[in-house]
Every structure is written in C-alpha cells, then in structure tokens.
Write a protein that holds these residues in place. Structure first.
Motif, PDB file in Angstrom:
ATOM      1  N   SER A  15      78.463  16.553  52.483  1.00  0.00           N
ATOM      2  CA  SER A  15      77.456  16.255  51.465  1.00  0.00           C
ATOM      3  C   SER A  15      76.970  17.545  50.837  1.00  0.00           C
ATOM      4  CB  SER A  15      76.252  15.537  52.085  1.00  0.00           C
ATOM      5  OG  SER A  15      76.641  14.309  52.635  1.00  0.00           O
ATOM      6  N   LEU A  16      76.516  17.441  49.612  1.00  0.00           N
ATOM      7  CA  LEU A  16      75.915  18.559  48.895  1.00  0.00           C
ATOM      8  C   LEU A  16      74.406  18.391  48.956  1.00  0.00           C
ATOM      9  CD1 LEU A  16      76.356  21.028  47.017  1.00  0.00           C
ATOM     10  CD2 LEU A  16      76.318  19.411  45.102  1.00  0.00           C
ATOM     11  N   VAL A  17      73.687  19.454  49.270  1.00  0.00           N
ATOM     12  CA  VAL A  17      72.233  19.399  49.327  1.00  0.00           C
ATOM     13  C   VAL A  17      71.693  19.528  47.904  1.00  0.00           C
ATOM     14  CG1 VAL A  17      70.138  20.437  50.254  1.00  0.00           C
ATOM     15  CG2 VAL A  17      72.217  20.361  51.655  1.00  0.00           C
ATOM     16  N   LEU A  18      71.094  18.452  47.425  1.00  0.00           N
ATOM     17  CA  LEU A  18      70.579  18.364  46.060  1.00  0.00           C
ATOM     18  C   LEU A  18      69.071  18.591  46.040  1.00  0.00           C
ATOM     19  CD1 LEU A  18      72.617  15.200  45.029  1.00  0.00           C
ATOM     20  CD2 LEU A  18      73.105  17.586  44.433  1.00  0.00           C
ATOM     21  N   PRO A  19      68.500  18.833  44.858  1.00  0.00           N
ATOM     22  CA  PRO A  19      67.043  19.050  44.781  1.00  0.00           C
ATOM     23  C   PRO A  19      66.225  17.911  45.405  1.00  0.00           C
ATOM     24  CG  PRO A  19      68.056  19.685  42.725  1.00  0.00           C
ATOM     25  CD  PRO A  19      69.141  19.042  43.562  1.00  0.00           C
ATOM     26  N   SER A  20      66.674  16.681  45.252  1.00  0.00           N
ATOM     27  CA  SER A  20      65.922  15.548  45.817  1.00  0.00           C
ATOM     28  C   SER A  20      65.961  15.508  47.340  1.00  0.00           C
ATOM     29  CB  SER A  20      66.448  14.227  45.253  1.00  0.00           C
ATOM     30  OG  SER A  20      67.812  14.060  45.611  1.00  0.00           O
ATOM     31  N   MET A  69      69.153  24.313  49.195  1.00  0.00           N
ATOM     32  CA  MET A  69      69.676  23.514  48.091  1.00  0.00           C
ATOM     33  C   MET A  69      70.946  24.187  47.561  1.00  0.00           C
ATOM     34  SD  MET A  69      67.820  22.432  44.549  1.00  0.00           S
ATOM     35  CE  MET A  69      67.697  24.129  44.006  1.00  0.00           C
ATOM     36  N   GLY A  70      71.947  23.380  47.266  1.00  0.00           N
ATOM     37  CA  GLY A  70      73.213  23.889  46.755  1.00  0.00           C
ATOM     38  C   GLY A  70      74.242  24.173  47.826  1.00  0.00           C
ATOM     39  N   HIS A  71      73.817  24.186  49.105  1.00  0.00           N
ATOM     40  CA  HIS A  71      74.769  24.364  50.198  1.00  0.00           C
ATOM     41  C   HIS A  71      75.406  23.003  50.519  1.00  0.00           C
ATOM     42  CE1 HIS A  71      72.881  28.284  51.997  1.00  0.00           C
ATOM     43  NE2 HIS A  71      73.098  28.369  50.699  1.00  0.00           N
ATOM     44  N   SER A  72      76.517  23.047  51.212  1.00  0.00           N
ATOM     45  CA  SER A  72      77.130  21.800  51.670  1.00  0.00           C
ATOM     46  C   SER A  72      76.847  21.613  53.148  1.00  0.00           C
ATOM     47  CB  SER A  72      78.643  21.809  51.420  1.00  0.00           C
ATOM     48  OG  SER A  72      79.277  22.729  52.287  1.00  0.00           O
ATOM     49  N   LEU A  73      76.897  20.353  53.561  1.00  0.00           N
ATOM     50  CA  LEU A  73      76.755  19.985  54.969  1.00  0.00           C
ATOM     51  C   LEU A  73      78.037  19.302  55.400  1.00  0.00           C
ATOM     52  CD1 LEU A  73      73.233  18.300  55.077  1.00  0.00           C
ATOM     53  CD2 LEU A  73      73.837  20.574  55.881  1.00  0.00           C
ATOM     54  N   CYS A  74      78.591  19.732  56.506  1.00  0.00           N
ATOM     55  CA  CYS A  74      79.729  19.054  57.118  1.00  0.00           C
ATOM     56  C   CYS A  74      79.204  18.454  58.407  1.00  0.00           C
ATOM     57  CB  CYS A  74      80.862  20.028  57.393  1.00  0.00           C
ATOM     58  SG  CYS A  74      82.284  19.250  58.191  1.00  0.00           S
ATOM     59  N   ILE A  75      79.102  17.113  58.436  1.00  0.00           N
ATOM     60  CA  ILE A  75      78.548  16.400  59.583  1.00  0.00           C
ATOM     61  C   ILE A  75      79.717  15.788  60.354  1.00  0.00           C
ATOM     62  CG2 ILE A  75      76.941  14.597  60.328  1.00  0.00           C
ATOM     63  CD1 ILE A  75      76.307  15.268  56.949  1.00  0.00           C
ATOM     64  N   GLN A  99      78.886  29.523  47.539  1.00  0.00           N
ATOM     65  CA  GLN A  99      79.180  30.709  46.726  1.00  0.00           C
ATOM     66  C   GLN A  99      79.743  31.852  47.553  1.00  0.00           C
ATOM     67  OE1 GLN A  99      75.849  31.620  44.208  1.00  0.00           O
ATOM     68  NE2 GLN A  99      76.073  29.707  43.077  1.00  0.00           N
ATOM     69  N   THR A 100      79.287  31.973  48.801  1.00  0.00           N
ATOM     70  CA  THR A 100      79.773  33.077  49.640  1.00  0.00           C
ATOM     71  C   THR A 100      80.787  32.630  50.685  1.00  0.00           C
ATOM     72  OG1 THR A 100      78.070  32.814  51.347  1.00  0.00           O
ATOM     73  CG2 THR A 100      77.523  34.220  49.427  1.00  0.00           C
ATOM     74  N   GLY A 101      80.797  31.332  50.986  1.00  0.00           N
ATOM     75  CA  GLY A 101      81.680  30.822  52.030  1.00  0.00           C
ATOM     76  C   GLY A 101      81.114  30.971  53.435  1.00  0.00           C
TER      77      GLY A 101
END
Length: 169
Positions: A15-20, A69-75, A99-101
């Motif tokens: 998932s992508l961490v969004l502002p909401s 925000m903007g980071h991804s989550l791998c669950i 952006q950085t990996g």
C-alpha cells in the motif's frame, strides 16, 4: 487433516501511504496500520483453513518505526502455529522510502483467528509446519505465546467480574 506449510498461507499486500492515512506528524495513523494488519492476517488464516475466520485476539502490535506519507508499506502475514480450531498468524510490515529505496521494519504483530462454519461455530483447521528459518523460529516459540495468551485471557475474565456496566452516555 493433512498438514500445510506456513508458506501456503503467506499473504503480501503493498500500500501507498496517502495524506488521508496520516496524522498531524505526517506519519501513518496507528489505527490505519492496525486495520491493514487484521485484514492481511485474516486472509492468511483463510488461505490456511479455506473457510471463514474470526479474529480471536491481537496479542501485540509493536510499532518499531514511523512511516511517512508517500512511503510504501509491504504487509506480510503467514500462519505460524495451529490449535484444533485456531491459528496464530504473524505479521510484519516493512516500509520503503520510494525515492531512496531505504527499507525498514516498521511493525510486527501476532494475531489469533478461529475458523468457523456458516453458523459461526468453530471448525477444525489443518496443522501447519514451518520450512524457512523464520517460520521455524516462530513455530518453536508459539507455545510460549499461547501460554501468555491464555493467561491474559484468564486475567481478562477475572476483571470482567468487577467492571461497572451500568453507566450510560
């Protein structure tokens, strides 16, 4: 019932961490992460037993690092141990700065699910067996977590006798 490997239940969601999804600090709400954990763990449990499940307990959620925000989550979740009708599921969450990996372990959790039939009655589940080193370590330590879970449940039942249920809002 034929035993299944832990890997057969492995479930991964990204998932992508969004502002909401974020709080005033710009990091993900703990409750949002808890919802992801319960959902992915339930899918892993259903993949193991191939029937409906209910969440019986969430033993722990350890939040280890914030997710921006903007980071991804791998669950990732998989069944680590089974009882007659219950399954312990381990969940780990790895966050990634896209952006950085850079990746880091963000949270871990243990949940217990009970397999149920169409009337909500518990039904037997197949045994599980570990294969990887991670699965083996979690499998070997499962009996101690089960003991702690049973003690916590007994304490909760004792506490219920002393709760005041008469106040209304």
């Amino acid at each position: 019932m034929k035993a299944k490997p832990s890997a057969a239940s492995r479930t991964i969601q990204t998932s992508l961490v969004l502002p909401s999804d974020t709080n005033q600090h710009g990091t993900i709400f703990g409750g949002t992460m808890m919802s992801y954990i319960d959902e992915v763990a339930a899918i892993a449990a259903m993949k193991h037993c191939r029937t409906t499940v209910v969440t019986a307990s969430i033993d722990s959620i350890d939040f280890l690092s914030p997710v921006k925000m903007g980071h991804s989550l791998c669950i990732e979740a998989f069944v680590t141990a089974t009882g007659t009708t219950s399954m312990e599921v381990f969940v780990k969450i790895i966050s990634e700065d896209l952006q950085t990996g850079e990746r880091q372990l963000t949270a871990t959790s243990f949940l217990t699910f009970v397999a149920v039939d169409e009337r909500g009655r518990p039904v037997p589940v197949p045994p599980v067996y570990p294969q990887s080193t991670e699965e083996q370590e979690l499998f070997q330590s499962a009996s101690e977590r089960r003991r702690m879970r049973e003690a916590r449940r007994a304490n909760s039942k004792r506490m219920i006798d002393h709760l005041d249920l008469t106040h209304r809002s």
